[in-house]
Motif scaffolding. Structure first.
Motif, PDB file in Angstrom:
ATOM      1  N   GLY A 106      -6.742  13.177  -1.265  1.00  0.00           N
ATOM      2  CA  GLY A 106      -7.310  11.843  -1.024  1.00  0.00           C
ATOM      3  C   GLY A 106      -6.722  11.214   0.217  1.00  0.00           C
ATOM      4  O   GLY A 106      -5.635  11.571   0.668  1.00  0.00           O
ATOM      5  N   PRO A 107      -7.449  10.277   0.803  1.00  0.00           N
ATOM      6  CA  PRO A 107      -6.999   9.662   2.052  1.00  0.00           C
ATOM      7  C   PRO A 107      -5.817   8.710   1.864  1.00  0.00           C
ATOM      8  O   PRO A 107      -5.625   8.141   0.795  1.00  0.00           O
ATOM      9  N   ARG A 108      -5.053   8.590   2.917  1.00  0.00           N
ATOM     10  CA  ARG A 108      -3.978   7.608   2.924  1.00  0.00           C
ATOM     11  C   ARG A 108      -4.519   6.346   3.596  1.00  0.00           C
ATOM     12  O   ARG A 108      -4.971   6.393   4.736  1.00  0.00           O
ATOM     13  N   MET A 109      -4.476   5.250   2.852  1.00  0.00           N
ATOM     14  CA  MET A 109      -5.122   4.028   3.330  1.00  0.00           C
ATOM     15  C   MET A 109      -4.106   2.898   3.472  1.00  0.00           C
ATOM     16  O   MET A 109      -3.262   2.706   2.611  1.00  0.00           O
ATOM     17  N   ILE A 110      -4.221   2.170   4.576  1.00  0.00           N
ATOM     18  CA  ILE A 110      -3.377   0.999   4.780  1.00  0.00           C
ATOM     19  C   ILE A 110      -4.296  -0.225   4.835  1.00  0.00           C
ATOM     20  O   ILE A 110      -5.300  -0.217   5.557  1.00  0.00           O
ATOM     21  N   VAL A 111      -3.970  -1.230   4.054  1.00  0.00           N
ATOM     22  CA  VAL A 111      -4.765  -2.453   4.045  1.00  0.00           C
ATOM     23  C   VAL A 111      -3.895  -3.584   4.587  1.00  0.00           C
ATOM     24  O   VAL A 111      -2.758  -3.766   4.134  1.00  0.00           O
ATOM     25  N   THR A 112      -4.423  -4.345   5.572  1.00  0.00           N
ATOM     26  CA  THR A 112      -3.659  -5.494   6.076  1.00  0.00           C
ATOM     27  C   THR A 112      -4.167  -6.747   5.370  1.00  0.00           C
ATOM     28  O   THR A 112      -5.362  -7.005   5.327  1.00  0.00           O
ATOM     29  N   VAL A 113      -3.244  -7.477   4.791  1.00  0.00           N
ATOM     30  CA  VAL A 113      -3.636  -8.678   4.037  1.00  0.00           C
ATOM     31  C   VAL A 113      -2.843  -9.873   4.538  1.00  0.00           C
ATOM     32  O   VAL A 113      -1.679  -9.766   4.889  1.00  0.00           O
ATOM     33  N   LYS A 114      -3.508 -11.016   4.559  1.00  0.00           N
ATOM     34  CA  LYS A 114      -2.868 -12.196   5.114  1.00  0.00           C
ATOM     35  C   LYS A 114      -2.917 -13.345   4.110  1.00  0.00           C
ATOM     36  O   LYS A 114      -3.909 -13.532   3.429  1.00  0.00           O
ATOM     37  N   GLN A 115      -1.807 -14.072   4.067  1.00  0.00           N
ATOM     38  CA  GLN A 115      -1.806 -15.299   3.290  1.00  0.00           C
ATOM     39  C   GLN A 115      -2.264 -16.415   4.226  1.00  0.00           C
ATOM     40  O   GLN A 115      -1.750 -16.546   5.333  1.00  0.00           O
ATOM     41  N   VAL A 116      -3.248 -17.185   3.794  1.00  0.00           N
ATOM     42  CA  VAL A 116      -3.809 -18.216   4.672  1.00  0.00           C
ATOM     43  C   VAL A 116      -3.809 -19.565   3.966  1.00  0.00           C
ATOM     44  O   VAL A 116      -3.879 -19.637   2.747  1.00  0.00           O
ATOM     45  N   PRO A 117      -3.749 -20.640   4.758  1.00  0.00           N
ATOM     46  CA  PRO A 117      -3.910 -21.959   4.137  1.00  0.00           C
ATOM     47  C   PRO A 117      -5.351 -22.099   3.668  1.00  0.00           C
ATOM     48  O   PRO A 117      -6.272 -21.618   4.319  1.00  0.00           O
ATOM     49  N   GLY A 132      -9.057   9.701  -4.979  1.00  0.00           N
ATOM     50  CA  GLY A 132      -7.597   9.730  -5.047  1.00  0.00           C
ATOM     51  C   GLY A 132      -7.028   9.213  -3.745  1.00  0.00           C
ATOM     52  O   GLY A 132      -7.744   8.597  -2.954  1.00  0.00           O
ATOM     53  N   GLY A 133      -5.760   9.469  -3.521  1.00  0.00           N
ATOM     54  CA  GLY A 133      -5.144   8.976  -2.292  1.00  0.00           C
ATOM     55  C   GLY A 133      -4.206   7.821  -2.583  1.00  0.00           C
ATOM     56  O   GLY A 133      -3.921   7.507  -3.741  1.00  0.00           O
ATOM     57  N   THR A 134      -3.744   7.178  -1.517  1.00  0.00           N
ATOM     58  CA  THR A 134      -2.788   6.079  -1.702  1.00  0.00           C
ATOM     59  C   THR A 134      -3.242   4.851  -0.936  1.00  0.00           C
ATOM     60  O   THR A 134      -3.892   4.947   0.102  1.00  0.00           O
ATOM     61  N   VAL A 135      -2.866   3.693  -1.477  1.00  0.00           N
ATOM     62  CA  VAL A 135      -3.206   2.415  -0.863  1.00  0.00           C
ATOM     63  C   VAL A 135      -1.905   1.643  -0.619  1.00  0.00           C
ATOM     64  O   VAL A 135      -1.179   1.314  -1.560  1.00  0.00           O
ATOM     65  N   ILE A 136      -1.621   1.396   0.662  1.00  0.00           N
ATOM     66  CA  ILE A 136      -0.401   0.679   1.026  1.00  0.00           C
ATOM     67  C   ILE A 136      -0.823  -0.631   1.703  1.00  0.00           C
ATOM     68  O   ILE A 136      -1.615  -0.603   2.641  1.00  0.00           O
ATOM     69  N   CYS A 137      -0.310  -1.749   1.209  1.00  0.00           N
ATOM     70  CA  CYS A 137      -0.705  -3.046   1.786  1.00  0.00           C
ATOM     71  C   CYS A 137       0.418  -3.599   2.648  1.00  0.00           C
ATOM     72  O   CYS A 137       1.584  -3.552   2.271  1.00  0.00           O
ATOM     73  N   ILE A 138       0.037  -4.148   3.786  1.00  0.00           N
ATOM     74  CA  ILE A 138       1.010  -4.727   4.710  1.00  0.00           C
ATOM     75  C   ILE A 138       0.608  -6.160   5.010  1.00  0.00           C
ATOM     76  O   ILE A 138      -0.561  -6.433   5.282  1.00  0.00           O
ATOM     77  N   SER A 139       1.568  -7.048   4.973  1.00  0.00           N
ATOM     78  CA  SER A 139       1.296  -8.417   5.388  1.00  0.00           C
ATOM     79  C   SER A 139       2.378  -8.881   6.333  1.00  0.00           C
ATOM     80  O   SER A 139       3.553  -8.590   6.127  1.00  0.00           O
ATOM     81  N   MET A 140       1.998  -9.591   7.363  1.00  0.00           N
ATOM     82  CA  MET A 140       2.986 -10.216   8.222  1.00  0.00           C
ATOM     83  C   MET A 140       2.943 -11.716   7.951  1.00  0.00           C
ATOM     84  O   MET A 140       1.871 -12.315   7.974  1.00  0.00           O
ATOM     85  N   LYS A 175       5.113   2.897  11.583  1.00  0.00           N
ATOM     86  CA  LYS A 175       6.287   3.267  10.796  1.00  0.00           C
ATOM     87  C   LYS A 175       5.862   3.876   9.454  1.00  0.00           C
ATOM     88  O   LYS A 175       6.476   4.821   8.972  1.00  0.00           O
ATOM     89  N   VAL A 176       4.807   3.326   8.856  1.00  0.00           N
ATOM     90  CA  VAL A 176       4.279   3.928   7.622  1.00  0.00           C
ATOM     91  C   VAL A 176       3.739   5.318   7.947  1.00  0.00           C
ATOM     92  O   VAL A 176       4.033   6.289   7.252  1.00  0.00           O
ATOM     93  N   GLY A 177       2.956   5.385   9.030  1.00  0.00           N
ATOM     94  CA  GLY A 177       2.494   6.674   9.546  1.00  0.00           C
ATOM     95  C   GLY A 177       1.484   7.402   8.676  1.00  0.00           C
ATOM     96  O   GLY A 177       1.189   7.010   7.557  1.00  0.00           O
ATOM     97  N   GLY A 178       0.929   8.459   9.248  1.00  0.00           N
ATOM     98  CA  GLY A 178       0.093   9.389   8.500  1.00  0.00           C
ATOM     99  C   GLY A 178      -1.164   8.824   7.870  1.00  0.00           C
ATOM    100  O   GLY A 178      -1.689   9.363   6.905  1.00  0.00           O
ATOM    101  N   TYR A 179      -1.683   7.747   8.424  1.00  0.00           N
ATOM    102  CA  TYR A 179      -2.838   7.083   7.808  1.00  0.00           C
ATOM    103  C   TYR A 179      -4.146   7.784   8.162  1.00  0.00           C
ATOM    104  O   TYR A 179      -4.291   8.365   9.216  1.00  0.00           O
ATOM    105  N   ASP A 180      -5.099   7.671   7.245  1.00  0.00           N
ATOM    106  CA  ASP A 180      -6.470   8.126   7.505  1.00  0.00           C
ATOM    107  C   ASP A 180      -7.380   6.932   7.781  1.00  0.00           C
ATOM    108  O   ASP A 180      -8.218   6.969   8.657  1.00  0.00           O
ATOM    109  N   LEU A 181      -7.204   5.896   6.964  1.00  0.00           N
ATOM    110  CA  LEU A 181      -8.051   4.711   7.076  1.00  0.00           C
ATOM    111  C   LEU A 181      -7.174   3.476   7.121  1.00  0.00           C
ATOM    112  O   LEU A 181      -6.212   3.368   6.357  1.00  0.00           O
ATOM    113  N   ILE A 182      -7.533   2.535   7.997  1.00  0.00           N
ATOM    114  CA  ILE A 182      -6.899   1.215   7.969  1.00  0.00           C
ATOM    115  C   ILE A 182      -8.006   0.225   7.661  1.00  0.00           C
ATOM    116  O   ILE A 182      -9.062   0.255   8.302  1.00  0.00           O
ATOM    117  N   LEU A 183      -7.787  -0.590   6.645  1.00  0.00           N
ATOM    118  CA  LEU A 183      -8.813  -1.560   6.272  1.00  0.00           C
ATOM    119  C   LEU A 183      -8.287  -2.980   6.474  1.00  0.00           C
ATOM    120  O   LEU A 183      -7.211  -3.317   5.991  1.00  0.00           O
TER     121      LEU A 183
END
Ligand code: FAD
Ligand code: AMP
Lengths: 337, 289
Positions: free
Chosen positions: B2-13, B57-65, B111-119
Motif C-alpha cells: 500500500g502507498p505511503r501517504m502524508i496528509v498536511t493538516v492545519k488548525q485555523v481560526p 493498505g499503506g500508512t497515513v502520516i499527518c503533519i501540522s505546522m 524527513k519523513v521520506g519515502g512518500y507516494d502521495l501527499i494530500l
C-alpha cells in the motif's frame, strides 16, 4: 540585459479562446502600467493561438511572449509552471498577474515558489504605492488588496524585497475596458523549455459542460437566498426573472443545500457581478455575499427581517414575505402600462 | 504494502465571527482570541487518504505546522485512524506566509521520506489562498493535481482523479509520487472512532530530533502511537533564514476591518401601490424594460 520591467499578464486559454479574466487583467495591467510609466506584456502557452492572441492588442497589451507547442495545448501543472518561470526570468517583469481560476491558482503558486517571490491570492483591488520596511522606503510597489478571514478583514499585502510581485484576481473583479480594434500586439515566439519527462500528468478525458447561466453578463439578476429557497418562492423568483429578462442568482447556502447549481452563486466564493439591478430575495446580506454584488447599480432587498444587513446596502428596501412581495412585483410589471 | 501517504493538516481560526480585535498590530492574527478548528478541507484530504488505506493498505502520516496547540488537530487525525502524527512547531516558524510555510512543511516531509502521495486541503479558511499545496510540490520537485472533486481510481503506482474546472471537469492520471489538493466535494469525512478517542485522548507531545522511526511503520509492528512527535527548525534541518517572517516575501502593510457603509436607502411600503410605484420608477429610469 535590457529588462523592460513591465507589467505581465498570464494568458489563460480554454479551448483556444482567451478567458475573460485574462482580458480583464490586461486592462488592470494597463492602468497599473500607466502609473508606473511602463508597458503591458503577456505570456501565452498553447497551440495555434496566433489569431486569437491578436485580441490582446485591443486591450492595450503591446507584446505577448508566445510559447507554441502542441504538448501545451491543454494545461498541466509542471510544464506550464516551468515555462512561465523561464519567460519571467528572461523578461523580468516587475508585476505578474494571473486569473484566480483553477488554472491560475494551480500554476501561480508553483511559479512563485520557484522564483521565491511573493504571491497574493484573490486580490480585489491592485494599486501602486510606497512601503517602508526596515528603514528603507520602496517606491512604486504593488499594493495587493484582498479580503481575509472569511471576508471580515481587508488586508493590503506588499512584497517589496522580491521580484516580481505576483497576484491572482478572480474573474469579474477587474473592469473590462472598451476594446480598441486598432490596437496592435506583437507576438514574440519563445522556445518551449520543457522536456517530455516533465509531462507527468496524463489527460484521460476533458468534459466541457455548457454553463446554464451567465451571471456576469446579466443586466438584471433576481437572486434567491435561504428565505426564497422553497419551491413556491423559487418559482416566483424564476417568473420575475423571466419577465424582466434577468438571470437567477443565489446565495451559497442555496447551492450547498442542492437547490440551485454552483454557477448561480454570487459572492466571495461564487461570482462577482455588477448588474444594473440586483433583486435580493430572502438574502440576509452577509459580508461574503455582499462581496459579490455590492457594486450593482441598484439593489432591491426583500426580507421579512427589518434588521437584515442587506438593507444597509440596498437602494430600495421592502420588508415583507418574499412570496407576497414577488407576487406584487410580478403583478405590477404585468400591468405596467 | 500500500502507498505511503502524508496528509498536511492545519488548525485555523473559525472565520465566522472575526473582528478587528482579533488582529495584532503587525497585521498577523491573534489566534489566542479565536476558537480554533480543523481546517475543513484538510478533513477531506485526511478522509481521502484513509479511504485509500481502507482499499489498498499503506500508512497515513499527518503533519501540522503551528503553535503547540495545533497538536489538537493531530489528535483528531489519530481519532480517525491516522498511523502517525508530527507537529512542526518552533517560534522561528511564526509569521510565515505561504512560501515559508511550504518550505518548512517540505523539510518535514523530506524527513519523513519515502512518500507516494501527499494530500493537502485545497485551501485553508483563514486565508483561502490555496497556495501551500502547489508550493510544497514545487519544492519537492514532484507533480501536483489540484482541486480534486473525486478520486476515480487508485492502485499501487498511480492515481486517477476528477478535477473540477471552470467550464466542466477533467479526468487526469499521475504516477506516484504526486501531491493532491482535495476539495469538500470529494467526500464526507468520517467521524472519530470511540475506541481511538479512548486510547489517544491523553497523548502527550515529545520534542525529538531523531530521524523518522521506520520500524514503527513496518507492517506487523504497528503498535499504538505513544506520543505526538514534535519537530523544530533543527530537527527538520531547515534554514532558519527561510522560515517564519524572515522567509516570507509578502508583508502585511495594512489591515482594516470591514465597515458597512450604509447607502441612501428608500423604504418601499409593502403594498400594491408602493410596489407598483417602484416598478414604474425603474421602468422610467430604463433600468427595467
Ligand atoms: C469563507 C466563506 C465564504 C463564503 N462565500 C459565500 C459566497 O460566495 N456567497 C454567499 O452567498 N455566501 C457565502 N458564504 C456564506 C455567508 O456567510 C452566508 O452564510 C450566506 O450568504 C447566507 O445566505 P442567505 O442570506 O441566503 O441565508 P440566511 O443567512 O439563512 O438568511 C436568510 C434570510 O432570509 C430571510 N427570510 C427568511 N424567510 C423569509 C421570507 N419568507 N420572506 C422574506 N425573507 C425571508 C431571513 O430574514 C434572512 O435574512 C461564505 C461563508 C464563508 C465562511
Ligand atoms: N501550517 C500548516 N500546517 C499544515 N498544513 C498546512 C499549513 N498551512 C497550509 N497547509 C496545507 O495547505 C493547504 C492549503 O493552505 P493555504 O495555502 O493556506 O490555503 C491546507 O489545506 C493544508 O493542507
Amino acid at each position: 540585459m535590457g529588462a523592460a520591467n513591465n507589467v505581465m499578464v498570464f494568458i489563460e486559454t480554454r479551448g483556444g479562446r482567451i478567458a475573460d479574466v485574462s482580458l480583464e487583467l490586461v486592462c488592470a495591467a494597463r492602468r497599473l502600467a500607466g502609473q508606473l510609466d511602463c508597458g503591458v506584456e503577456a505570456v501565452a502557452l498553447g497551440y495555434e493561438l496566433e489569431d486569437e492572441l491578436q485580441r490582446l492588442g485591443h486591450y492595450g497589451c503591446r507584446q505577448v511572449y508566445y510559447v507554441a507547442d502542441r504538448r501545451l495545448a491543454h494545461f498541466t501543472s509542471v510544464p506550464y509552471a516551468k515555462t512561465v518561470v523561464e519567460v519571467i526570468r528572461k523578461h523580468q517583469p516587475r508585476i505578474v498577474l494571473f486569473g484566480a481560476t483553477t488554472m491560475g491558482r494551480d500554476v501561480a503558486p508553483r511559479v512563485a515558489s520557484a522564483l521565491k517571490c511573493g504571491l497574493t491570492a484573490d486580490c480585489t483591488d491592485l494599486q501602486i504605492g510606497s512601503h517602508e520596511l526596515k528603514n528603507v522606503v520602496y517606491e512604486n510597489v504593488l499594493l495587493q488588496i484582498r479580503p481575509a478571514f472569511g471576508g471580515n478583514i481587508i488586508a493590503t499585502i506588499v512584497s517589496p524585497e522580491s521580484r516580481p510581485s505576483m497576484a491572482t484576481v478572480r474573474e469579474g473583479v477587474m473592469r473590462l475596458d472598451e476594446a480598441d480594434p486598432d490596437g496592435r500586439v506583437e507576438v514574440v515566439s519563445e522556445a518551449c523549455p520543457v522536456g517530455d519527462d516533465d509531462f507527468l500528468t496524463e489527460i484521460i478525458e476533458i468534459v466541457r459542460e455548457e454553463k446554464q447561466v451567465n451571471l456576469k453578463a446579466a443586466q438584471i439578476i433576481v437572486s434567491a437566498g435561504m428565505g426564497a429557497s422553497d419551491p413556491e418562492a423559487l418559482e416566483l423568483v424564476r417568473q420575475l426573472a423571466r419577465l424582466l429578462g434577468a438571470e437567477v442568482g443565489c446565495s451559497r447556502p442555496v447551492v450547498d443545500s442542492g437547490v440551485l447549481p454552483k454557477d448561480h452563486q454570487v459572492g466571495q466564493t461564487g461570482i462577482t457581478v455588477r448588474p444594473n439591478l440586483y433583486i435580493a430575495c430572502g438574502i440576509s446580506g452577509q459580508i461574503q455575499h455582499r462581496a459579490g454584488m455590492s457594486e450593482a447599480k441598484r439593489i432591491i432587498a426583500i426580507n421579512k427581517d427589518p434588521q437584515a444587513p442587506i438593507f444597509d446596502i440596498a437602494h430600495y428596501g421592502i420588508i415583507g414575505d418574499v412570496r407576497d412581495v414577488l407576487a406584487k412585483m410580478i403583478k405590477a410589471y404585468r400591468t405596467k402600462a | 504494502m500500500g502507498p505511503r501517504m502524508i496528509v498536511t493538516v492545519k488548525q485555523v481560526p473559525d472565520t465566522h465571527n472575526i473582528t478587528g480585535e482579533a488582529m495584532k498590530e503587525d497585521g498577523t492574527v491573534n489566534r489566542a482570541a479565536l476558537p480554533a478548528i480543523f481546517n475543513p478541507e484538510d478533513l477531506n484530504a485526511l478522509e481521502e487518504a484513509l479511504k485509500i488505506k481502507d482499499q489498498l493498505g499503506g500508512t497515513v502520516i499527518c503533519i501540522s505546522m503551528g503553535p503547540p496547540n495545533a497538536a489538537e488537530v493531530l489528535k483528531e487525525c489519530l481519532y480517525r485512524g491516522a498511523d502517525d502524527v508530527v507537529l512542526v512547531s518552533d517560534r522561528r516558524f511564526a509569521g510565515a506566509d505561504t512560501l515559508a510555510t511550504s518550505y518548512a512543511l517540505k523539510c518535514a516531509i523530506e524527513k519523513v521520506g519515502g512518500y507516494d502521495l501527499i494530500l493537502c486541503g485545497r485551501q485553508a479558511i483563514d486565508g483561502d489562498t490555496a497556495q501551500v499545496g502547489p508550493q510544497i510540490a514545487e519544492k519537492l520537485g514532484i507533480n501536483q493535481l489540484t482541486c480534486i472533486a473525486a478520486v476515480v481510481q487508485v492502485d499501487e503506482q498511480s492515481i486517477t482523479v476528477k478535477r473540477s474546472v471552470e467550464d466542466g471537469y477533467e479526468i487526469v492520471r499521475s504516477q506516484f509520487p504526486v501531491l493532491l489538493t482535495v476539495t469538500a466535494e470529494a467526500n464526507q469525512p468520517r467521524t472519530a472512532k470511540a475506541k481511538l478517542v479512548m486510547s489517544y485522548k491523553n497523548i502527550g507531545k515529545e520534542l525529538c530530533d531523531d530521524s523518522y522511526d521506520e520500524a514503527y511503520l513496518s507492517p506487523g509492528t504497528c503498535s499504538a502511537v505513544s506520543h505526538i512527535k514534535e519537530w523544530n527548525v533543527e530537527s527538520i534541518g531547515a534554514d532558519p533564514q527561510q522560515c517564519g517572517l524572515s522567509g516570507s516575501p509578502t508583508k502585511v502593510k495594512k489591515i482594516q476591518s470591514v465597515v458597512l457603509t450604509a447607502c441612501e436607502s428608500k423604504q418601499i411600503p409593502n403594498t400594491e401601490a408602493g410596489i407598483a410605484e417602484l416598478m414604474h420608477e425603474l421602468i422610467a429610469e430604463n433600468i427595467i424594460g
